[in-house]
Scaffold this motif. Structure first.
Motif, PDB file in Angstrom:
ATOM      1  N   ASN A 143       6.068  -2.768  -2.954  1.00 36.42           N
ATOM      2  CA  ASN A 143       5.848  -1.339  -2.628  1.00 36.42           C
ATOM      3  C   ASN A 143       7.294  -0.720  -2.501  1.00 36.42           C
ATOM      4  O   ASN A 143       8.358  -1.432  -2.325  1.00 36.42           O
ATOM      5  N   ALA A 144       7.328   0.445  -2.849  1.00 32.49           N
ATOM      6  CA  ALA A 144       8.691   1.047  -2.788  1.00 32.49           C
ATOM      7  C   ALA A 144       8.682   2.659  -2.633  1.00 32.49           C
ATOM      8  O   ALA A 144       7.388   3.195  -2.937  1.00 32.49           O
ATOM      9  N   LEU A 145       9.537   3.199  -2.318  1.00 33.57           N
ATOM     10  CA  LEU A 145       9.375   4.711  -1.921  1.00 33.57           C
ATOM     11  C   LEU A 145      10.701   5.246  -2.433  1.00 33.57           C
ATOM     12  O   LEU A 145      11.674   4.948  -2.195  1.00 33.57           O
ATOM     13  N   ILE A 146      10.407   6.274  -3.180  1.00 29.57           N
ATOM     14  CA  ILE A 146      11.679   7.121  -3.709  1.00 29.57           C
ATOM     15  C   ILE A 146      11.589   8.469  -3.369  1.00 29.57           C
ATOM     16  O   ILE A 146      10.301   9.140  -3.722  1.00 29.57           O
ATOM     17  N   LEU A 147      12.373   8.910  -2.932  1.00 30.19           N
ATOM     18  CA  LEU A 147      12.669  10.551  -2.486  1.00 30.19           C
ATOM     19  C   LEU A 147      13.457  11.249  -3.530  1.00 30.19           C
ATOM     20  O   LEU A 147      14.557  10.770  -3.608  1.00 30.19           O
ATOM     21  N   LEU A 148      12.952  12.482  -4.015  1.00 28.80           N
ATOM     22  CA  LEU A 148      13.677  13.189  -5.078  1.00 28.80           C
ATOM     23  C   LEU A 148      13.812  14.593  -4.440  1.00 28.80           C
ATOM     24  O   LEU A 148      13.003  14.957  -3.888  1.00 28.80           O
TER      25      LEU A 148
ATOM     26  N   GLU B 212       5.495   6.875  -4.302  1.00 27.97           N
ATOM     27  CA  GLU B 212       5.147   5.671  -3.461  1.00 27.97           C
ATOM     28  C   GLU B 212       4.589   4.800  -4.661  1.00 27.97           C
ATOM     29  O   GLU B 212       3.525   5.037  -5.411  1.00 27.97           O
ATOM     30  N   ILE B 213       5.216   3.558  -4.820  1.00 28.00           N
ATOM     31  CA  ILE B 213       5.109   2.672  -5.957  1.00 28.00           C
ATOM     32  C   ILE B 213       4.348   1.370  -5.366  1.00 28.00           C
ATOM     33  O   ILE B 213       4.954   1.011  -4.274  1.00 28.00           O
ATOM     34  N   THR B 214       3.190   1.135  -5.851  1.00 26.60           N
ATOM     35  CA  THR B 214       2.531   0.031  -5.341  1.00 26.60           C
ATOM     36  C   THR B 214       2.243  -1.005  -6.611  1.00 26.60           C
ATOM     37  O   THR B 214       1.684  -0.432  -7.571  1.00 26.60           O
ATOM     38  N   ALA B 215       2.805  -2.337  -6.574  1.00 23.78           N
ATOM     39  CA  ALA B 215       2.910  -3.064  -7.813  1.00 23.78           C
ATOM     40  C   ALA B 215       2.320  -4.337  -7.346  1.00 23.78           C
ATOM     41  O   ALA B 215       2.723  -4.851  -6.316  1.00 23.78           O
ATOM     42  N   ALA B 216       1.444  -5.022  -8.102  1.00 21.09           N
ATOM     43  CA  ALA B 216       1.265  -6.465  -7.620  1.00 21.09           C
ATOM     44  C   ALA B 216       0.787  -7.210  -9.129  1.00 21.09           C
ATOM     45  O   ALA B 216       0.437  -6.808  -9.991  1.00 21.09           O
ATOM     46  N   ARG B 217       0.822  -8.518  -8.905  1.00 25.63           N
ATOM     47  CA  ARG B 217       0.435  -9.465  -9.797  1.00 25.63           C
ATOM     48  C   ARG B 217      -0.331 -10.626  -8.880  1.00 25.63           C
ATOM     49  O   ARG B 217       0.306 -11.347  -8.383  1.00 25.63           O
ATOM     50  N   ILE B 218      -1.566 -10.509  -8.956  1.00 27.02           N
ATOM     51  CA  ILE B 218      -2.477 -11.594  -8.052  1.00 27.02           C
ATOM     52  C   ILE B 218      -3.199 -12.283  -8.717  1.00 27.02           C
ATOM     53  O   ILE B 218      -4.220 -11.742  -9.606  1.00 27.02           O
ATOM     54  N   GLY B 219      -3.576 -13.445  -8.721  1.00 28.60           N
ATOM     55  CA  GLY B 219      -4.474 -14.510  -9.134  1.00 28.60           C
ATOM     56  C   GLY B 219      -5.322 -14.948  -8.025  1.00 28.60           C
ATOM     57  O   GLY B 219      -4.847 -15.432  -7.092  1.00 28.60           O
ATOM     58  N   LYS B 220      -6.552 -15.121  -8.165  1.00 33.76           N
ATOM     59  CA  LYS B 220      -7.743 -15.717  -7.351  1.00 33.76           C
ATOM     60  C   LYS B 220      -8.559 -17.055  -8.165  1.00 33.76           C
ATOM     61  O   LYS B 220      -9.053 -16.446  -9.018  1.00 33.76           O
ATOM     62  N   ALA B 221      -8.587 -18.021  -7.763  1.00 37.19           N
ATOM     63  CA  ALA B 221      -9.075 -19.169  -8.217  1.00 37.19           C
ATOM     64  C   ALA B 221      -9.851 -20.072  -7.148  1.00 37.19           C
ATOM     65  O   ALA B 221      -9.425 -20.200  -6.096  1.00 37.19           O
ATOM     66  N   ARG B 222     -11.061 -20.340  -7.650  1.00 40.58           N
ATOM     67  CA  ARG B 222     -11.865 -21.109  -6.654  1.00 40.58           C
ATOM     68  C   ARG B 222     -11.555 -22.504  -7.171  1.00 40.58           C
ATOM     69  O   ARG B 222     -11.541 -22.781  -8.452  1.00 40.58           O
ATOM     70  N   THR B 223     -10.926 -23.407  -6.329  1.00 37.87           N
ATOM     71  CA  THR B 223     -10.745 -24.594  -6.646  1.00 37.87           C
ATOM     72  C   THR B 223     -11.431 -25.530  -5.732  1.00 37.87           C
ATOM     73  O   THR B 223     -12.077 -25.544  -4.705  1.00 37.87           O
TER      74      THR B 223
ATOM     75  N   VAL C 168       3.289   9.287 -14.174  1.00 34.84           N
ATOM     76  CA  VAL C 168       2.384   9.676 -14.949  1.00 34.84           C
ATOM     77  C   VAL C 168       1.706   8.354 -15.981  1.00 34.84           C
ATOM     78  O   VAL C 168       0.803   8.138 -15.935  1.00 34.84           O
ATOM     79  N   LYS C 169       2.875   7.315 -16.025  1.00 27.52           N
ATOM     80  CA  LYS C 169       2.455   6.539 -16.805  1.00 27.52           C
ATOM     81  C   LYS C 169       2.424   5.200 -16.206  1.00 27.52           C
ATOM     82  O   LYS C 169       1.537   4.221 -16.621  1.00 27.52           O
ATOM     83  N   GLN C 170       2.704   4.965 -14.970  1.00 28.42           N
ATOM     84  CA  GLN C 170       2.773   3.662 -14.223  1.00 28.42           C
ATOM     85  C   GLN C 170       1.371   3.889 -13.209  1.00 28.42           C
ATOM     86  O   GLN C 170       1.214   4.731 -12.195  1.00 28.42           O
ATOM     87  N   ALA C 171       0.435   2.837 -13.336  1.00 30.40           N
ATOM     88  CA  ALA C 171      -0.593   2.776 -12.492  1.00 30.40           C
ATOM     89  C   ALA C 171      -0.069   2.534 -11.079  1.00 30.40           C
ATOM     90  O   ALA C 171       1.035   2.034 -10.717  1.00 30.40           O
ATOM     91  N   ASN C 172      -0.792   2.968  -9.996  1.00 29.77           N
ATOM     92  CA  ASN C 172      -0.669   3.020  -8.617  1.00 29.77           C
ATOM     93  C   ASN C 172       0.471   3.538  -8.094  1.00 29.77           C
ATOM     94  O   ASN C 172       0.966   2.867  -7.226  1.00 29.77           O
ATOM     95  N   THR C 173       0.916   4.613  -8.719  1.00 24.28           N
ATOM     96  CA  THR C 173       1.932   5.143  -8.156  1.00 24.28           C
ATOM     97  C   THR C 173       1.569   6.737  -7.508  1.00 24.28           C
ATOM     98  O   THR C 173       0.768   7.315  -8.015  1.00 24.28           O
ATOM     99  N   THR C 174       1.782   6.947  -6.217  1.00 23.68           N
ATOM    100  CA  THR C 174       1.359   8.310  -5.637  1.00 23.68           C
ATOM    101  C   THR C 174       2.486   9.312  -5.533  1.00 23.68           C
ATOM    102  O   THR C 174       3.428   8.852  -5.256  1.00 23.68           O
ATOM    103  N   ILE C 175       2.261  10.230  -6.007  1.00 16.64           N
ATOM    104  CA  ILE C 175       3.134  11.374  -5.768  1.00 16.64           C
ATOM    105  C   ILE C 175       3.041  11.991  -4.476  1.00 16.64           C
ATOM    106  O   ILE C 175       1.801  12.481  -4.148  1.00 16.64           O
ATOM    107  N   LEU C 176       4.112  12.024  -3.706  1.00 17.07           N
ATOM    108  CA  LEU C 176       3.919  12.926  -2.217  1.00 17.07           C
ATOM    109  C   LEU C 176       4.621  13.908  -2.326  1.00 17.07           C
ATOM    110  O   LEU C 176       5.766  14.389  -2.957  1.00 17.07           O
ATOM    111  N   THR C 177       3.878  15.036  -1.477  1.00 20.59           N
ATOM    112  CA  THR C 177       4.277  16.261  -1.178  1.00 20.59           C
ATOM    113  C   THR C 177       5.594  16.294  -0.273  1.00 20.59           C
ATOM    114  O   THR C 177       5.503  15.203   0.664  1.00 20.59           O
ATOM    115  N   GLN C 178       6.254  17.365   0.035  1.00 23.01           N
ATOM    116  CA  GLN C 178       7.007  17.614   0.910  1.00 23.01           C
ATOM    117  C   GLN C 178       6.333  17.574   2.504  1.00 23.01           C
ATOM    118  O   GLN C 178       6.809  16.932   3.112  1.00 23.01           O
TER     119      GLN C 178
END
Length: 190
Positions: free
Chosen positions: A146-151, A113-124, A67-77
């Motif tokens: 990315n991570a998968l947690i089953l409960l 299903e958790i998807t997390a990233a820290r990406i930087g893009k720069a034109r050089t 609920v608080k963490q962005a880019n987390t998908t709640i999977l059904t059975q």
């Protein structure tokens, strides 16, 4: 600046900026979609979960909350069944015991299903070549996780993680005609 000749003054300032490298004037993008500071921190958080012992309260204390963490998908059975249903090559006994426990729990089974990233893009590179569209060089750096947690009910029965601990991509676009490169197709279609 010389008030008698503002064009000369503007040309001198422009030349000084272009001569100085001006790579700081090129666009930069930074994308964060993670409460974790690094790939290793995310990995350690998932590894700290103990299947058949950790619960939702432990996940919440670690900052893992769909609920608080962005880019987390709640999977059904049903989502979990589609991922783990045995195929002709994979037998039921080949599945992890936590996955089996989740599948057998039916409606009490859910996943995150958790998807997390820290990406930087720069034109050089060279500002003038980039600005005039002769050559553009972009560097993408950071990490993706990315991570998968089953409960089953509120008990963690399975956890797995993956991703890219070190993203380092360089893209170079060269246009021999510079700003005229895009005009060619437009002229031919008229």
């Amino acid at each position: 600046m010389n008030q008698r000749n503002p064009i000369l003054g503007a040309c001198l300032i422009s030349a000084a900026l272009l001569q100085g490298g001006c790579s700081s004037m090129l666009p930069k993008v930074h994308n964060e979609s993670s409460p974790f500071a690094s790939f290793d921190e995310a990995r350690q958080a998932i590894d700290a979960l103990i299947p058949m012992k950790s619960d939702v309260a432990a996940l919440t204390r670690m900052g893992i909350d769909p609920v608080k963490q962005a880019n987390t998908t709640i999977l059904t059975q049903a989502d979990i069944v589609r991922r783990f249903v045995p195929s002709a090559l994979l037998k039921r006994e080949d599945l992890d015991p936590g996955v089996l426990a989740c599948l057998e729990a039916r409606e009490a089974c859910r996943g995150w299903e958790i998807t997390a990233a820290r990406i930087g893009k720069a034109r050089t590179g060279n500002f003038l070549a980039d600005f005039t569209n002769f050559s553009r060089r972009s560097e993408t750096t950071g990490w993706r996780f990315n991570a998968l947690i089953l409960l089953v009910n509120d008990l963690v029965v399975y956890r797995a993680w993956g991703g890219q601990p070190n993203v380092n991509e360089v893209e170079v676009n060269t246009n021999p005609l510079g700003p005229l490169q895009e005009m060619g197709p437009a002229i031919l279609t008229r």
